[in-house]
Design a protein around this motif. Structure first.
Motif, PDB file in Angstrom:
ATOM      1  N   TRP B 316       0.752  -1.105  -0.026  1.00 23.80           N
ATOM      2  CA  TRP B 316       0.027   0.063   0.140  1.00 23.80           C
ATOM      3  C   TRP B 316       0.814   1.235  -0.034  1.00 23.80           C
ATOM      4  N   VAL B 317       1.997   1.220   0.232  1.00 18.55           N
ATOM      5  CA  VAL B 317       2.972   2.541   0.303  1.00 18.55           C
ATOM      6  C   VAL B 317       3.066   2.880  -1.402  1.00 18.55           C
ATOM      7  N   GLY B 318       2.854   4.071  -1.536  1.00 15.89           N
ATOM      8  CA  GLY B 318       2.980   4.762  -2.720  1.00 15.89           C
ATOM      9  C   GLY B 318       1.554   4.823  -3.544  1.00 15.89           C
ATOM     10  N   ARG B 319       0.850   3.967  -2.990  1.00 17.31           N
ATOM     11  CA  ARG B 319      -0.697   3.939  -3.644  1.00 17.31           C
ATOM     12  C   ARG B 319      -1.420   5.270  -3.484  1.00 17.31           C
ATOM     13  N   ASN B 320      -2.634   5.237  -4.170  1.00 16.35           N
ATOM     14  CA  ASN B 320      -3.487   6.288  -4.195  1.00 16.35           C
ATOM     15  C   ASN B 320      -3.029   8.026  -4.188  1.00 16.35           C
ATOM     16  N   LEU B 321      -1.879   7.775  -4.837  1.00 17.56           N
ATOM     17  CA  LEU B 321      -1.440   9.205  -5.210  1.00 17.56           C
ATOM     18  C   LEU B 321      -2.411  10.037  -5.725  1.00 17.56           C
ATOM     19  N   GLN B 322      -2.566  11.208  -5.136  1.00 15.85           N
ATOM     20  CA  GLN B 322      -3.749  12.210  -5.610  1.00 15.85           C
ATOM     21  C   GLN B 322      -3.302  13.476  -5.347  1.00 15.85           C
ATOM     22  N   GLY B 323      -4.167  14.412  -5.831  1.00 16.76           N
ATOM     23  CA  GLY B 323      -3.811  15.793  -5.408  1.00 16.76           C
ATOM     24  C   GLY B 323      -5.109  16.625  -5.530  1.00 16.76           C
ATOM     25  N   HIS B 324      -5.398  17.753  -6.443  1.00 15.73           N
ATOM     26  CA  HIS B 324      -6.393  18.044  -6.746  1.00 15.73           C
ATOM     27  C   HIS B 324      -6.480  18.557  -8.058  1.00 15.73           C
ATOM     28  N   SER B 477      -2.423  13.226 -11.096  1.00 16.47           N
ATOM     29  CA  SER B 477      -2.759  14.284 -10.316  1.00 16.47           C
ATOM     30  C   SER B 477      -1.892  14.305  -9.208  1.00 16.47           C
ATOM     31  N   ALA B 478      -0.984  15.084  -8.593  1.00 12.95           N
ATOM     32  CA  ALA B 478      -0.285  15.168  -7.482  1.00 12.95           C
ATOM     33  C   ALA B 478       0.005  16.763  -7.076  1.00 12.95           C
ATOM     34  N   GLY B 479       1.414  17.181  -7.456  1.00 17.64           N
ATOM     35  CA  GLY B 479       1.515  18.615  -7.569  1.00 17.64           C
ATOM     36  C   GLY B 479       1.564  18.999  -5.926  1.00 17.64           C
ATOM     37  N   GLN B 480       1.195  20.198  -5.962  1.00 21.48           N
ATOM     38  CA  GLN B 480       1.596  20.845  -4.700  1.00 21.48           C
ATOM     39  C   GLN B 480       0.602  20.330  -3.608  1.00 21.48           C
ATOM     40  N   HIS B 481      -0.454  19.911  -3.920  1.00 19.99           N
ATOM     41  CA  HIS B 481      -1.521  19.156  -3.021  1.00 19.99           C
ATOM     42  C   HIS B 481      -1.329  17.601  -2.881  1.00 19.99           C
ATOM     43  N   GLN B 482       0.004  17.082  -3.227  1.00 20.63           N
ATOM     44  CA  GLN B 482      -0.007  15.426  -3.205  1.00 20.63           C
ATOM     45  C   GLN B 482      -0.372  14.821  -1.913  1.00 20.63           C
ATOM     46  N   ALA B 483      -1.033  13.774  -1.943  1.00 26.94           N
ATOM     47  CA  ALA B 483      -1.401  13.126  -0.750  1.00 26.94           C
ATOM     48  C   ALA B 483      -1.697  11.768  -1.059  1.00 26.94           C
ATOM     49  N   GLY B 484      -2.257  10.988   0.149  1.00 30.31           N
ATOM     50  CA  GLY B 484      -2.536   9.714  -0.297  1.00 30.31           C
ATOM     51  C   GLY B 484      -1.852   8.494  -0.096  1.00 30.31           C
ATOM     52  N   THR B 485      -0.468   8.708  -0.120  1.00 29.18           N
ATOM     53  CA  THR B 485       0.343   7.518  -0.433  1.00 29.18           C
ATOM     54  C   THR B 485       0.810   6.568   0.766  1.00 29.18           C
ATOM     55  N   CYS B 486       0.548   7.127   2.100  1.00 30.94           N
ATOM     56  CA  CYS B 486       0.695   6.007   3.089  1.00 30.94           C
ATOM     57  C   CYS B 486      -0.628   6.216   3.751  1.00 30.94           C
ATOM     58  N   ARG B 487      -1.751   5.638   3.280  1.00 34.88           N
ATOM     59  CA  ARG B 487      -3.120   5.950   3.911  1.00 34.88           C
ATOM     60  C   ARG B 487      -3.245   5.599   5.317  1.00 34.88           C
ATOM     61  N   MET B 488      -3.797   6.254   5.822  1.00 38.91           N
ATOM     62  CA  MET B 488      -4.222   6.021   7.401  1.00 38.91           C
ATOM     63  C   MET B 488      -5.369   5.170   7.534  1.00 38.91           C
ATOM     64  N   GLY B 489      -5.488   4.131   8.370  1.00 45.73           N
ATOM     65  CA  GLY B 489      -6.340   3.314   8.260  1.00 45.73           C
ATOM     66  C   GLY B 489      -6.323   2.172   9.834  1.00 45.73           C
ATOM     67  N   ASP B 490      -7.258   1.621  10.181  1.00 44.62           N
ATOM     68  CA  ASP B 490      -7.419   0.511  11.346  1.00 44.62           C
ATOM     69  C   ASP B 490      -6.552  -0.809  10.822  1.00 44.62           C
ATOM     70  N   ASP B 491      -6.737  -1.034   9.637  1.00 45.44           N
ATOM     71  CA  ASP B 491      -6.559  -2.437   9.066  1.00 45.44           C
ATOM     72  C   ASP B 491      -5.336  -2.488   8.592  1.00 45.44           C
ATOM     73  N   PRO B 492      -4.291  -3.207   8.802  1.00 44.53           N
ATOM     74  CA  PRO B 492      -2.852  -3.102   8.345  1.00 44.53           C
ATOM     75  C   PRO B 492      -2.757  -3.623   6.946  1.00 44.53           C
ATOM     76  N   LYS B 493      -3.743  -4.449   6.566  1.00 40.81           N
ATOM     77  CA  LYS B 493      -3.778  -5.122   5.342  1.00 40.81           C
ATOM     78  C   LYS B 493      -4.235  -3.885   4.113  1.00 40.81           C
ATOM     79  N   THR B 494      -5.101  -2.853   4.624  1.00 41.64           N
ATOM     80  CA  THR B 494      -5.373  -2.028   3.477  1.00 41.64           C
ATOM     81  C   THR B 494      -5.042  -0.682   3.987  1.00 41.64           C
ATOM     82  N   SER B 495      -4.030  -0.340   4.733  1.00 38.41           N
ATOM     83  CA  SER B 495      -3.514   0.888   4.895  1.00 38.41           C
ATOM     84  C   SER B 495      -1.961   0.725   5.546  1.00 38.41           C
ATOM     85  N   VAL B 496      -1.533   1.981   5.623  1.00 37.00           N
ATOM     86  CA  VAL B 496       0.113   2.006   5.967  1.00 37.00           C
ATOM     87  C   VAL B 496       0.277   2.475   7.302  1.00 37.00           C
TER      88      VAL B 496
END
Lengths: 170, 545
Positions: B316-324, B477-496
């Protein structure tokens, strides 16, 4: 129709001076990157991109100086594109009209530019000419804040009210 | 020579790292704050239209340098190219003391309560990893407030009926409205919208020893030469240093997080300003390098326990890269609307941030930051030629009569939009570089289309005689508003990381920046990064005592 503005006024004096100094030492050369012929072609192209009218055009405000400086700096990876692009349009001018591009009338220049407006080189020099004309004068273009005067915005820039001296520290 | 052991090493001095360093040092911990860039001097606050954080055609003035800092961009057609920091495809933010906060526009948004519960509200979306956050707005509310008061925020959000509940008003009143604001506000009211003053990390009155905004044109993308724009470099970092327990080491490039055989972090290996490899040991490590570089550092930290990079055993590390995805509309007015008074942006609406029929979320809309002439050329209408007399005539006639409304679409996260480390390309220190690939979710573009039409209605109501919309493409999309690559979550299998930003299964490693954002809101993310930094710091201090 008016001839290329490059041969008017200040630009003409500047470049004829540079041509005259060719025989002089290298230190007296005007351009860092361009040959005089390339500079003349570039100036004519820049004035097609931002022509002079009631406000100055690109060449008169230092577009060629801007390009020349950047091509030895941040834009050095485009040196070859400029060499080839400027040579190509100049050769086309000689083939079609029997004269260098810079010596053509504005209508003839426009015809040649229109044929090339979708080419990567023309897009490149268009963007760079816009940077020169509308950007900060410190890079060699927008001489005397010409575009900022044209748009009616503050020039020179408002400076801060810090106690610092903003010149480069020695 | 071994460096002295510290309680905590914080990597990155931007919005997240600057705050964590200050919180830990103020509470008595010894802190080493590592920053790969430099501390910029007033001389470097040049008002340069071609070389700044937003327009970097002549270089990325807030770092890094073009030489020796490549990334690899994988295009939509599968082709790859090496990109340098001054190019848009690099998705640069900034690398200097203060990070992006040294040059940002400084909008200081709280996310809305709905932004933390996107999955619950809108349901699953095909092709998206849309999910709820493990924490809610109420958890962060006290920390939003702390960020607003410690760094300083001006504005007036009281007229916004869509905002989440707040205990205290903003600490500073808004700046006086500029001309564009005065035109847009009555137009919004006529449309039944709810305009208000954008919250900004910018002094409208003297605050915490610093002066007031001088309303110049060189705002977003520039360092403020009168220190009226509040970033970490002029607020919390000086306070951290003043404790005597925090050391800031600049031009220090983190290479790898070091692990013990038992799977605990023991420190970080970094390259110092003289290109020497150093090891800084610490009781805990906080990674705050931004969504791209934080992911890169974790992925580059391989060990027996974490063969694919630390925290990455479930990929999951690096996944879900997003921005605006910015969208909006421009209009031509028959009268001047531009008065060259900074910071430019001042008025916003949240009427379309949520609750749009058939859409998952939406976006905030506001007027744009100050208008540099070269930037203006990037927003020309499609009917104007790209060069020549007509182009010049248009710019001359309409520069002061063009009105612009735009906003950030809350994006649908995509699992395949990601940061990897490139198998071949390395930076000047031999560290594998970030490799960026992916795309925007189709629905993100549908929301953008909807929002641009609402923006167009607003500029038309303001008197525009001709309009055109800004239509984004589907590129990453990423740029100055880049986010999402080490997702917060309760389940270690679907978050970082867990809800306190601690990497799952590594008890003393934290990631504190927009990497942890599950979704990125419909707002500039910096105040949320700051609130999370206070939230995580409080947890670190609680568990330590």
């Amino acid at each position: 129709m008016k001839r290329s503005s490059y041969l008017d006024r200040r630009g003409f004096l500047a470049v004829s001076g540079a041509a005259g100094s060719l025989a002089c030492s290298k230190a007296g050369r005007r351009w860092r990157f361009f040959t005089d012929q390339e500079a003349a072609t570039a100036a004519a192209l820049c004035d097609q991109i931002i022509p002079p009218d009631e406000d100055p055009g690109a060449a008169q405000t230092g577009a060629v100086e801007f390009l020349d400086r950047q091509l030895k700096g941040h834009y050095r990876h485009w040196q070859q594109a400029y060499r080839e692009g400027l040579r190509e349009i100049d050769q086309a001018a000689r083939a079609k009209f029997g004269k260098p591009f810079a010596s053509l009338g504005a209508a003839e220049q426009l015809e040649l530019v229109r044929e090339r407006e979708k080419t990567p080189f023309f897009r490149l020099i268009t963007d760079h000419t816009m940077q020169s004309f509308y950007g900060d004068p410190r890079h060699g273009g927008n001489r005397d804040f010409a575009s900022w005067r044209m748009l009616g915005i503050a020039h020179p820039p408002v400076r801060g009210r810090q106690q610092y001296d903003l010149r480069r520290p020695k | 020579m071994a460096l002295q052991h510290v309680d905590a090493v914080v990597i990155g001095s931007g919005a997240g790292g600057g705050i964590v360093a200050k919180e830990l040092a103020a509470a008595g911990m010894s802190v080493m704050l590592l920053e790969r860039g430099r501390w910029l001097s007033p001389y470097e606050c040049a008002k340069d239209d071609l070389r700044n954080q937003r327009t970097s055609v002549l270089g990325a003035s807030f770092g890094p340098e073009d030489e020796g800092n490549p990334r690899v961009k994988v295009n939509r057609d599968g082709s790859e190219e090496i990109v340098h920091p001054s190019r848009g495809a690099y998705h640069n933010n900034a690398m200097c003391v203060g990070g992006g906060t040294a040059s940002y526009g400084a909008m200081a948004w709280r996310f809305m309560a709905q932004d933390f519960r996107m999955r619950s509200i809108y349901g699953a979306v095909e092709g998206s990893t849309l999910e709820d956050w493990p924490i809610g707005y109420d958890d962060l509310e006290p920390y939003y407030e702390k960020a607003e008061y410690e760094l300083g925020v001006s504005g007036d959000v009281e007229p916004d009926p869509f905002k989440a509940p707040r205990r205290k008003p903003l600490p500073m009143p808004p700046l006086a409205p500029n001309l564009e604001y005065r035109i847009l506000k009555p137009a919004a009211l006529r449309l039944g919208l709810h305009p208000f003053d954008i919250p900004m990390l910018r002094n409208s009155v003297p605050y915490d020893g610093r002066g007031v905004c001088m309303r110049c044109r060189w705002c977003v993308g520039f360092a403020c030469e009168v220190n009226a724009k509040n970033g970490t470099q002029n607020t919390v970092i000086p306070k951290a240093l003043a404790t005597g327990r925090c050391e800031l080491r600049t031009r220090a490039v983190a290479k790898e997080i070091l692990l013990t055989a038992q799977g605990k972090v023991r420190g970080v290996a970094y390259i110092d300003e003289s290109d020497r490899l150093q090891e800084q040991t610490a009781d805990l490590v906080v990674v705050s390098c931004g969504a791209i570089e934080s992911a890169r550092l974790l992925l580059n930290s391989k060990s027996r326990l974490f063969p694919r990079g630390i925290g990455n055993n479930y990929d999951w590390v690096g996944r879900n890269l997003q921005g605006h995805t910015y969208t909006g509309a421009n209009g031509l007015l028959p009268f001047d609307c531009y008065d060259d008074v900074g910071p430019g942006a001042g008025i916003a609406i949240c009427d379309y941030a949520h609750g749009n029929p058939g859409l998952v979320g939406g976006g905030m809309l506001c007027n744009e930051f100050i208008r540099l002439p070269y930037q203006y050329l990037g927003r020309m209408p499609p009917w104007v030629p790209a060069w020549g007399k007509e182009h010049k005539d248009f710019v001359r006639k309409w520069y002061r009569r063009t009105i612009n409304v735009q906003g950030p679409v809350q994006e649908l996260p995509v699992f395949d939009s990601r940061v990897q480390v490139d198998p071949k390309v390395k930076d000047r220190w031999g560290i594998p570089v970030a490799r960026l690939s992916g795309y925007k979710h189709r629905h993100t573009l549908e929301i953008a289309d909807f929002l641009s039409r609402r923006a167009e209605e607003w500029v038309k109501e303001a008197g525009a005689i001709r309009t055109w919309r800004r239509v984004p493409n589907d590129d990453l999309s990423a740029g100055q508003h880049q986010a999402g690559t080490c997702r917060m979550g309760d389940d270690p299998k679907t978050s970082v990381v867990d809800r306190y930003c601690r990497v799952h299964d590594v008890e003393n490693l934290y990631v504190v920046d927009a990497s942890v954002h599950v979704t990125n809101g419909a707002f500039n993310p910096v105040l949320t990064i700051m609130a999370i930094a206070y939230w995580a710091s409080a947890h670190i201090l609680r568990t330590r005592s």
